[in-house]
Design a protein around this motif. Structure first.
Motif, PDB file in Angstrom:
ATOM      1  N   ARG A  79      27.277 -37.353  64.418  1.00 28.21           N
ATOM      2  CA  ARG A  79      28.682 -37.457  64.020  1.00 28.21           C
ATOM      3  C   ARG A  79      29.251 -38.796  64.461  1.00 28.21           C
ATOM      4  NH1 ARG A  79      31.898 -32.143  65.578  1.00 28.21           N
ATOM      5  NH2 ARG A  79      33.101 -32.693  63.753  1.00 28.21           N
ATOM      6  N   ARG A 118      30.957 -44.712  51.464  1.00 31.90           N
ATOM      7  CA  ARG A 118      30.111 -43.843  50.634  1.00 31.90           C
ATOM      8  C   ARG A 118      28.956 -44.647  50.020  1.00 31.90           C
ATOM      9  NH1 ARG A 118      31.987 -38.789  50.084  1.00 31.90           N
ATOM     10  NH2 ARG A 118      34.165 -38.386  50.640  1.00 31.90           N
ATOM     11  N   ALA A 160      22.178 -37.639  53.924  1.00 34.43           N
ATOM     12  CA  ALA A 160      23.083 -36.535  53.604  1.00 34.43           C
ATOM     13  C   ALA A 160      24.155 -36.525  54.687  1.00 34.43           C
ATOM     14  CB  ALA A 160      22.322 -35.215  53.581  1.00 34.43           C
ATOM     15  N   ILE A 161      25.304 -37.088  54.353  1.00 33.85           N
ATOM     16  CA  ILE A 161      26.403 -37.209  55.303  1.00 33.85           C
ATOM     17  C   ILE A 161      27.674 -36.718  54.631  1.00 33.85           C
ATOM     18  CG2 ILE A 161      27.838 -38.813  56.629  1.00 33.85           C
ATOM     19  CD1 ILE A 161      25.364 -40.581  56.967  1.00 33.85           C
ATOM     20  N   GLU A 162      28.348 -35.815  55.304  1.00 34.81           N
ATOM     21  CA  GLU A 162      29.636 -35.310  54.814  1.00 34.81           C
ATOM     22  C   GLU A 162      30.741 -36.208  55.358  1.00 34.81           C
ATOM     23  OE1 GLU A 162      32.666 -31.597  55.657  1.00 34.81           O
ATOM     24  OE2 GLU A 162      30.522 -31.282  55.969  1.00 34.81           O
ATOM     25  N   VAL A 163      31.668 -36.588  54.484  1.00 31.82           N
ATOM     26  CA  VAL A 163      32.794 -37.435  54.865  1.00 31.82           C
ATOM     27  C   VAL A 163      34.053 -36.584  54.826  1.00 31.82           C
ATOM     28  CG1 VAL A 163      34.166 -39.467  54.263  1.00 31.82           C
ATOM     29  CG2 VAL A 163      31.688 -39.478  53.882  1.00 31.82           C
ATOM     30  N   ARG A 164      34.771 -36.586  55.932  1.00 32.33           N
ATOM     31  CA  ARG A 164      36.020 -35.837  56.002  1.00 32.33           C
ATOM     32  C   ARG A 164      37.130 -36.775  56.455  1.00 32.33           C
ATOM     33  NH1 ARG A 164      38.465 -31.622  59.725  1.00 32.33           N
ATOM     34  NH2 ARG A 164      37.268 -32.641  61.360  1.00 32.33           N
ATOM     35  N   LEU A 192      32.415 -38.543  59.929  1.00 27.25           N
ATOM     36  CA  LEU A 192      31.182 -38.450  59.152  1.00 27.25           C
ATOM     37  C   LEU A 192      30.215 -37.583  59.936  1.00 27.25           C
ATOM     38  CD1 LEU A 192      32.552 -41.283  58.438  1.00 27.25           C
ATOM     39  CD2 LEU A 192      30.338 -41.852  57.528  1.00 27.25           C
ATOM     40  N   THR A 193      29.630 -36.602  59.249  1.00 26.31           N
ATOM     41  CA  THR A 193      28.699 -35.675  59.884  1.00 26.31           C
ATOM     42  C   THR A 193      27.422 -35.606  59.080  1.00 26.31           C
ATOM     43  OG1 THR A 193      30.602 -34.371  60.643  1.00 26.31           O
ATOM     44  CG2 THR A 193      28.426 -33.328  60.771  1.00 26.31           C
ATOM     45  N   ARG A 194      26.290 -35.839  59.755  1.00 28.90           N
ATOM     46  CA  ARG A 194      24.981 -35.675  59.089  1.00 28.90           C
ATOM     47  C   ARG A 194      24.752 -34.196  58.850  1.00 28.90           C
ATOM     48  NH1 ARG A 194      22.678 -39.928  62.709  1.00 28.90           N
ATOM     49  NH2 ARG A 194      22.342 -41.701  61.354  1.00 28.90           N
ATOM     50  N   SER A 195      24.264 -33.893  57.655  1.00 29.81           N
ATOM     51  CA  SER A 195      23.972 -32.488  57.365  1.00 29.81           C
ATOM     52  C   SER A 195      22.484 -32.247  57.285  1.00 29.81           C
ATOM     53  CB  SER A 195      24.654 -32.039  56.087  1.00 29.81           C
ATOM     54  OG  SER A 195      24.625 -33.016  55.081  1.00 29.81           O
TER      55      SER A 195
END
Length: 179
Positions: free
Chosen positions: A128, A148, A157-161, A176-179
């Motif tokens: 994160r 992005r 694979a990273i979620e952006v919030r 940013l969190t790696r999934s």
């Protein structure tokens, strides 16, 4: 803003919407530069705002969506034009860690008059990262697009919030969190 930001934007418009659209938004914008940009020149950021607003009006695509798409495009172009900024970097987080202390330093060597935004890492773990973008210019959505683009470049694979943002687009905080 450096001219490369303008030349790459117009190239993207021409490729995605056609040369006619590119000509249309330049003519509709009544720009002090006349829309004639060189990659190494410097231009008022207001011209970019006007170009994007006119493209948004003509295409009915919201300005933030256009700026995010452009940021992704520009990151891919930077990776081709400036490969030395990517030497030895194997992940998006590693790249983001290096923006202020390395990449922006090198950009200032190439373009001493460049007015760069600030990208501060508030905290980071293995999976994160929280970062804060701030600028005098309203390009937070563009910054998100660049981020992005970095994720896509490194194939992660990273979620952006989005955690917080200024309504005027001058700052934004992401997690940013790696999934």
């Amino acid at each position: 803003m450096k001219g490369i930001v303008f030349t790459e934007f117009l190239e993207l418009v021409g490729r995605n919407y056609g040369v006619e659209m590119m000509d249309f938004i330049i003519e509709a914008s009544d720009l002090p530069s006349g829309g004639a940009y060189t990659a190494v020149g410097s231009y008022d950021h207001g011209e970019m705002i006007t170009l994007v607003q006119n493209l948004s009006t003509a295409t009915r695509v919201p300005v933030p969506e256009l700026l995010r798409a452009y940021g992704q495009h520009l990151f891919a172009r930077f990776s081709v034009r400036y490969p030395r900024f990517f030497d030895g970097i194997t992940s998006c987080f590693e790249f983001l860690d290096r923006i202020e202390g390395h990449i922006h330093v090198e950009v200032r060597k190439l373009y001493p008059d460049a007015e760069l935004p600030s990208i501060d890492i508030d905290w980071r773990t293995e999976d994160r990262i929280e970062l804060f973008y701030s600028s005098t210019r309203p390009f937070a959505a563009f910054a998100e697009g660049l981020m992005r683009g970095a994720i896509a470049h490194f194939g992660e694979a990273i979620e952006v919030r989005q955690l917080d943002a200024a309504a005027d687009g001058t700052f934004i905080r992401f997690e940013l969190t790696r999934s």
